[in-house]
Design a protein around this motif. Structure first.
Motif, short mmCIF file in Angstrom:
data_model
loop_
_atom_site.label_atom_id
_atom_site.label_comp_id
_atom_site.label_asym_id
_atom_site.label_seq_id
_atom_site.Cartn_x
_atom_site.Cartn_y
_atom_site.Cartn_z
N TYR A 138 23.31 -33.02 15.70
CA TYR A 138 22.73 -32.00 16.65
C TYR A 138 22.34 -33.33 17.45
O TYR A 138 22.16 -34.17 17.10
CB TYR A 138 21.77 -31.45 16.47
CG TYR A 138 21.71 -30.11 16.06
CD1 TYR A 138 21.82 -29.20 17.01
CD2 TYR A 138 21.59 -29.93 14.07
CE1 TYR A 138 21.87 -27.64 16.20
CE2 TYR A 138 21.42 -28.55 14.44
CZ TYR A 138 21.76 -27.79 15.04
OH TYR A 138 22.15 -26.35 14.34
N ASP A 187 21.74 -34.81 21.94
CA ASP A 187 21.43 -33.85 23.25
C ASP A 187 21.91 -34.71 24.37
O ASP A 187 21.84 -36.29 23.74
CB ASP A 187 19.58 -33.88 23.80
CG ASP A 187 19.14 -33.03 22.78
OD1 ASP A 187 18.02 -33.04 22.17
OD2 ASP A 187 19.57 -32.09 22.48
N LYS A 212 20.62 -30.52 30.03
CA LYS A 212 20.40 -31.36 29.29
C LYS A 212 21.10 -30.11 28.10
O LYS A 212 20.88 -28.75 27.74
CB LYS A 212 19.26 -30.80 27.81
CG LYS A 212 19.10 -31.18 26.80
CD LYS A 212 18.16 -31.97 25.42
CE LYS A 212 17.45 -32.24 26.06
NZ LYS A 212 15.48 -32.86 25.60
N ASN A 251 22.97 -29.22 24.65
CA ASN A 251 22.81 -29.83 22.86
C ASN A 251 24.15 -29.02 22.39
O ASN A 251 24.51 -28.68 22.10
CB ASN A 251 21.54 -28.88 22.64
CG ASN A 251 21.26 -29.07 21.03
OD1 ASN A 251 22.18 -28.55 20.10
ND2 ASN A 251 20.82 -30.71 20.67
N HIS A 270 26.22 -29.02 18.74
CA HIS A 270 26.06 -28.84 17.15
C HIS A 270 27.20 -29.18 16.91
O HIS A 270 28.74 -28.41 16.72
CB HIS A 270 25.72 -27.31 17.46
CG HIS A 270 25.97 -27.13 15.77
ND1 HIS A 270 24.92 -25.87 14.81
CD2 HIS A 270 25.94 -27.78 13.93
CE1 HIS A 270 24.95 -25.82 14.24
NE2 HIS A 270 25.60 -26.75 13.08
#
Length: 639
Positions: free
Chosen positions: A221, A223, A305, A307, A309
């Motif tokens: 992950y 950010d 933000k 994120n 994956h």
């Protein structure tokens, strides 16, 4: 017994068969992307659709209408034209798994024309937009949004009977196509009168995906925070993902949160998400998310933000990524008056990971969550729901949310044939209202054959989730989740079930998903081709992502026609020497004038229309979830 209009049309079609197919007879022409030549052409009226299929094969060619929230082979309503010793026929099928489909008990497609050469075949078929069938057919809905379609062809026909080799190998594709309009989802954004020409891009910049994951051996992950340019006072009304072709197979999903302070401070609100299969989205007129320090609202977003994956199960080294999400803004100093919001139903915070039901039992299980009437009664006002984005991971097989009011059903959002690689929001065109006091019940079905502790709730790619992201307006201040433990709702528990209820829009049937050997025929599992800008729109004042960079963009694959759609009055004609002249263009689309070629075929279309009028409607209601809402904003999730 077939309806009279079908029997008469089939007889007339035999006489018309020799007259052939001409692209000029069709409103739209689309070249399907893939490793071999395949083209689809079509005309639509208010009540029926006529489709031409061309492929470089002499065996069979097929097209299917997929479930709105999935679009895979499983759950598709399929038409197949097959060549038996030089005689072409069409038949109606449906699929409940990635396996040879089942012949439908009610045959709705009619062959109008066909042609076979030494290297290719073409067929022209027609049916009503809504066949009114109780089971196994999907209505083709003119709701302004793309239809999930699958395409495939094979080379082998075993005999002159309807039995033949179904396997298509790599000759299968999925597409999301608006059959009623040339306006693409991205075009809807860029052509909006509210669009300022400015966007904000939140992306990674040549990020090297770890060979060994940071969450587990495969999962990472990341950010990335981007500040809104100073002085911005606008609304976000649309979003589009831009996926780097270098890393596309490793991007599991993207989520976006908005923050009321710079540098992603002050507590984030879930905003949007991309998963494989999602298209660019636009919110209804007058609805948006506030952006900028000078907006005036204390909760207006001042930073975002991303994120990301990443899933790297084979531990491949040196894969770079610049994928991200582009936000489309109104003119600075103007904003949309109604604020949108997102509520997570189910287990949005993955609380089950920390509880006694952490592991998902083998076999088929159902897990239930409730956002009850006592909770919604405390909301300050009713809300209008734009879409439900139903999300699970690899072993999820079905998900649904049922909204009830005083014991009566209000809305049923579901994906019966769930595929993680092909997710899309579902809803009702124009939205629907959840009133204070309504009850929202979310259920997720899973199927696996592992051990008692091999599957659990969590954030990893192989872990599971059960979240329904509901995008709505006007915003409910402070309401972000309702369902799971400690999230404003209830976890009602789980139970083992013998089969998964699936009904294709009709009376429920119980289907047991396979958890053992691979199916005979691999279905069209590739993600739909998504058009993205040939070049990024003008962006707002430069922003500095962390890390920074420019994403890789992809050229659009569809070239919409400028010609206005017209209604055909005759069956198209086939030129036997026509060999997919634009097959190499890959995903191109164009329109064409409709040419009247014969009174006999006009009678066929007329009979089809009359047939729709006189056929007795076999069901009281069609599921509201049949309509995709890819043109309303989808919802983000937490992972």
């Amino acid at each position: 017994m077939k309806p009279m209009w079908l029997r008469v049309a089939a007889v007339v079609a035999v006489a018309a068969r020799a007259s052939g197919l001409n692209p000029a007879d069709f409103q739209r022409v689309h070249t399907v992307s893939g490793p071999s030549a395949f083209r689809v052409l079509w005309n639509v009226t208010a009540t029926s659709i006529t489709v031409g299929l061309e492929a470089r094969t002499t065996g069979w060619v097929g097209m299917g209408v997929g479930e709105a929230g999935s679009g895979s082979m499983a759950g598709a309503d399929i038409a197949i034209c097959s060549n038996h010793g030089g005689t072409v026929s069409v038949a109606d099928y449906f699929a409940t798994a990635f396996a040879p489909p089942t012949r439908d008990g009610q045959q709705d497609w009619v062959l109008l024309a066909s042609s076979v050469s030494a290297t290719s075949m073409e067929c022209v078929i027609t049916r009503p937009l809504d066949t009114l069938e109780v089971f196994a057919d999907r209505a083709i809905v003119n709701n302004g949004h793309p239809t999930k379609l699958i395409f495939a062809h094979g080379s082998t026909v075993d005999s002159a009977t309807p039995t033949f080799n179904w396997y298509h190998a790599a000759n299968r594709w999925t597409q999301a196509i608006n059959l009623f309009s040339t306006v693409t989802p991205l075009g809807e954004l860029t052509s909006s009168p509210d669009f300022s020409g400015h966007t904000i891009l939140v992306s990674t910049n040549n990020y090297v995906i770890p060979t060994i994951g940071t969450y587990d051996s495969a999962t990472t992950y990341l950010d990335t925070c981007v500040n809104v340019p100073a002085g911005t006072n606008a609304s976000v009304f649309g979003l589009a993902a831009e996926i780097d072709s270098r890393s596309a197979q490793y991007v599991h999903h993207l989520t976006l949160k908005g923050y009321p302070q710079p540098n992603c401070g002050g507590g984030g609100s879930l905003f949007w998400a991309w998963t494989p299969g999602n298209l660019p989205v636009a919110m209804p007129v007058g609805v948006g998310f506030p952006v900028g320090s000078s907006y005036g609202a204390t909760h207006a977003f001042q930073s975002f933000k991303l994120n990301s994956h990443f899933d790297n199960p084979n531990n491949v080294a040196n894969v770079q990524d610049s994928s991200g999400i582009r936000l489309y803004l109104t003119n600075n100093g103007t904003h949309r008056p109604v604020e949108a919001g997102v509520i997570e139903l189910g287990d949005g915070d993955i609380q089950l990971h920390n509880g006694p039901d952490r592991y998902i039992a083998p076999g088929i299980t159902r897990h239930d969550f409730r956002c009850g009437s006592t909770v919604t009664s405390a909301w300050p006002h009713d809300i209008t729901v734009m879409s439900h984005f139903l999300h699970m991971h690899e072993i999820g097989v079905k998900q649904e949310t049922l909204v009830t009011r005083a014991g009566a059903d209000v809305f049923h959002a579901e994906v019966e044939f769930y595929q993680f690689s092909m997710q899309s929001p579902v809803g009702r065109p124009g939205g629907y209202t959840i009133r204070r006091g309504d009850s929202l019940n979310t259920s997720c079905y899973y199927s696996h054959s592992g051990s008692a502790t091999s599957r659990e709730w969590g954030l990893a790619s192989q872990d599971e989730m059960c979240i329904d992201f509901v995008t709505y307006y006007p915003r409910l201040a402070g309401v972000t989740r309702c369902g799971g433990p400690n999230q404003g709702g209830e976890y009602l528990g789980w139970e083992s079930v013998s089969a998964v209820p699936k009904d294709f829009g009709g009376p429920q049937a119980l289907l047991v998903p396979s958890t053992t050997a691979a199916p005979v025929s691999a279905g069209p599992t590739s993600a739909p081709v998504t058009s993205t800008p040939t070049g990024p729109p003008t962006t707002a004042a430069p922003v500095t992502p962390t890390p920074t960079g420019t994403p890789t963009t992809v050229s659009p694959t569809d070239a919409p026609s400028s010609a206005a759609p017209t209604s055909p009055t005759a069956a198209p004609t086939i030129a036997p020497t026509q060999l997919l002249s634009d097959a190499a263009s890959g995903g191109s689309e164009s329109g064409g004038p409709v040419i009247i070629v014969g009174v006999v075929c006009a009678v066929v279309v007329l009979l089809a229309v009359l047939g729709v009028v006189v056929v007795t409607k076999k069901r009281a209601t069609r599921r509201a979830s049949a309509a995709p809402l890819q043109s309303t904003i989808t919802s983000p999730f937490v992972a």
